[in-house]
Scaffold this active site. Structure first.
Site, PDB file in Angstrom:
ATOM      1  N   SER A 113     -14.326  19.845  10.128  1.00 42.07           N
ATOM      2  CA  SER A 113     -13.823  18.512  10.484  1.00 42.07           C
ATOM      3  C   SER A 113     -12.401  18.186  10.074  1.00 42.07           C
ATOM      4  O   SER A 113     -11.866  17.172  10.508  1.00 42.07           O
ATOM      5  CB  SER A 113     -14.748  17.443   9.914  1.00 42.07           C
ATOM      6  N   LYS A 145      -9.656   8.822   5.458  1.00 40.99           N
ATOM      7  CA  LYS A 145     -10.818   8.857   6.353  1.00 40.99           C
ATOM      8  C   LYS A 145     -11.849   7.838   5.893  1.00 40.99           C
ATOM      9  O   LYS A 145     -12.067   7.675   4.681  1.00 40.99           O
ATOM     10  CB  LYS A 145     -11.411  10.275   6.363  1.00 40.99           C
ATOM     11  N   SER A 164     -14.734  15.927  12.880  1.00 42.60           N
ATOM     12  CA  SER A 164     -14.937  14.489  12.843  1.00 42.60           C
ATOM     13  C   SER A 164     -13.735  13.692  12.331  1.00 42.60           C
ATOM     14  O   SER A 164     -13.663  12.488  12.578  1.00 42.60           O
ATOM     15  CB  SER A 164     -16.150  14.187  11.965  1.00 42.60           C
TER      16      SER A 164
HETATM   17  N1  GLN Z   1     -18.575  19.399  13.919  1.00 45.12           N
HETATM   18  C1  GLN Z   1     -19.422  19.745  12.824  1.00 45.12           C
HETATM   19  C2  GLN Z   1     -20.622  18.839  12.813  1.00 45.12           C
HETATM   20  O1  GLN Z   1     -20.736  18.053  13.701  1.00 45.12           O
HETATM   21  C3  GLN Z   1     -18.662  19.646  11.540  1.00 45.12           C
HETATM   22  C4  GLN Z   1     -18.468  18.265  11.089  1.00 45.12           C
HETATM   23  C5  GLN Z   1     -17.761  18.152   9.784  1.00 45.12           C
HETATM   24  O2  GLN Z   1     -17.100  19.086   9.331  1.00 45.12           O
HETATM   25  N2  GLN Z   1     -17.928  17.002   9.159  1.00 45.12           N
HETATM   26  O3  GLN Z   1     -21.456  18.914  11.938  1.00 45.12           O
END
Ligand code: GLN
Length: 487
Positions: free
Chosen positions: A177, A78, A153
């Site tokens: 995410s 990532k 994400s």
């Molecule tokens: N969707 C969640 C957010 O937007 C979690 C994102 C993540 O785990 N990095 O904060």
């Protein structure tokens, strides 16, 4: 030999016994990654020269008798995990030109075991999002339906697996995410216990929530990557110094007597019917395997989203203060003084969602508001943690859906932040508590979109979670992780 069908262990064994070459595997995945890039947009950077250099070096090491746990296995990373000499952007304009001078600890550990550090995967900007639509480098598409989002994400890391552009990858999980995109793309994704995997070199979003973890096709592949990246790291003050099990060797399909809790708060209105039906079927499978099923309660579940969006944004507002155009990354041009340079850099460098979070976080930490928001959220966080601790006095693992919906259409929720935030309703509390959890494939809905099942465990009980997954995977005869699997 059909390289695309090989597990990580098979790749390693075939390379070490000289049946195939490191080059064969990497070139196969490079070709696929490039061919499908236009469709998936899963990668931000695919540095072919760097990748082929690694291949050459590893071939030489092999001549000298090198042996590792992941010899010759390409692993996509990532793009918020620092890779030495490979651009690391966090999918943001503000870091579009950032080339880290060092490797994150997880990357170092993968290299030590012979892995090839493959492309850098697309993601929501600064890992803020649930659909991979906030990336400066454009959205990632879901291979099960190109009009749909892959989740976020870590969307690129999930898609790289389900489009067979890489055999394994790393993501990061602050509120879901890893697990939510794994669920929406039909692959495995695991968030380890907070402190199990070093965060050194992970670009911080919400430091008390962030954890790095693997995406994979099989439980064993996931276990193998997890054991390589886990372990104490003095460079991360939140890293925990305790024994690091060899999860892949500890796998067992025998789950007779395993106590599985099913939390009633996770089967609420708004969860798609096909998801409930499939999870129910999985529960029956577990019963047949000799597990005991109990209904349990996690009473503070409903406060999770509110608590998370105070804590994560507060931490983000502080973590992101460093991007000021001075030290590295994007710097605005044509400014009259330093203050204007700061303002213009942030204004032009950050996207909408990141700005929204910085403002929310700054607000909740402001003097006069701190007690009402941040402090209160921290107290409720403790209650959420206690929910898990009392549940794990009664059961070994907890089973529930990973996401209330399957993959939605691109654009469907991008103008409605609250709807978007609700995508993580089942994953967020795990981060607030710091416990480990995994999402595994659990069939398909009527549209043919993958459904994910989440298995949560007590602190440091990754092995139990993996065994639960392993038993289920064997019972259903393996996972269908890609629409291209049989081609
Ligand atoms: N969707 C969640 C957010 O937007 C979690 C994102 C993540 O785990 N990095 O904060």
């Amino acid at each position: 030999m059909d390289i695309k069908k090989l597990t990580l262990e098979e790749i390693r064994n075939l390379i070490e016994s000289r049946v195939i070459k490191v080059r064969d595997v990497t070139e196969f995945y490079l070709k696929r990654a490039k061919e499908l890039q236009e469709k998936t947009n899963a990668f931000i950077t695919l540095d072919e020269e760097n990748i082929l250099n690694q291949v050459e070096n590893l071939e030489k090491e092999l001549e000298r008798g090198f042996k590792g746990k992941l010899t010759g296995v390409p692993i996509a990373i990532k793009d918020n995990i620092c890779t030495k000499n490979i651009r690391t952007t966090c999918a943001s304009k503000i870091l579009y030109n950032f080339i880290p001078p060092y490797d994150a600890t997880v990357v170092e550990r993968l290299k030590k075991e012979g892995a090839i550090i493959f492309g850098k995967t697309n993601m929501d900007e600064f890992a803020m999002g649930s659909s991979n639509e906030t990336s400066y480098f454009g959205p990632v598409k879901n291979p099960w339906d190109w009009d749909r989002i892959p989740g976020g994400s870590s969307g690129g890391s999930a898609v790289a697996i389900s489009a067979i552009q890489a055999p394994a990858s790393l993501g990061s999980d602050t509120g879901g995410s890893i697990r939510q995109p794994a669920s929406l793309c039909g692959v495995i994704g695991m968030k380890p216990t907070y402190g199990r995997v070093s965060r050194y070199g992970l670009i911080a979003f919400g430091s008390s929530l962030d954890q790095i973890g693997p995406f994979a096709r099989t439980t064993k592949d996931c276990a193998l990557v997890l054991e390589v990246i886990s372990g104490y790291d003095p460079k991360d003050s939140t890293s925990i110094n305790r024994e690091n099990p060899e999860y892949s060797k500890g796998l067992s399909k025998d789950i007779r007597g395993l106590k599985i809790g099913v939390p009633k708060e996770y089967f609420i209105d708004g969860v798609e019917e096909d998801i409930v039906v499939n999870i129910q079927k999985a529960i029956d499978t577990f019963k047949n395997l000799g597990a005991e099923i109990y209904e349990i309660s996690l009473p503070h579940t409903k406060y999770g989203i509110a608590v998370y969006y105070l804590i994560a944004t507060a931490e983000a507002s502080s973590n992101l203060a460093r991007y000021d155009g001075v030290k590295y990354g994007y710097r605005a041009q044509n400014v009259k003084d330093l203050k204007q340079m700061y303002i213009k850099t942030k204004k032009e460098g950050f996207g909408e969602e990141v700005k929204r979070r910085i403002m929310l976080g700054t607000f909740s930490l402001a003097s006069g508001y701190y007690d009402a928001y941040y402090k209160k959220a921290s107290k409720v966080r403790t209650l959420i943690k206690q929910d898990f601790m009392s549940a794990f006095e009664k059961v070994d693992v907890i089973l529930c859906p990973t996401s209330p919906t399957t993959a939605f259409k691109i654009g469907e929720k991008s103008n409605d932040p609250i709807q978007m935030y609700l995508s993580d309703i089942f994953t967020i509390n795990v981060n607030l508590a710091g416990v480990p959890a995994m999402s595994i494939p659990c069939g398909f809905d009527r549209k043919g979109l993958p459904i994910g099942m989440q298995i949560m465990g007590n602190y440091f009980e990754e092995q139990k979670i993996l065994n639960t997954s392993y038993a289920y995977e064997s019972a259903v005869g393996g996972f269908k992780f890609s629409p291209f699997q049989e081609e």
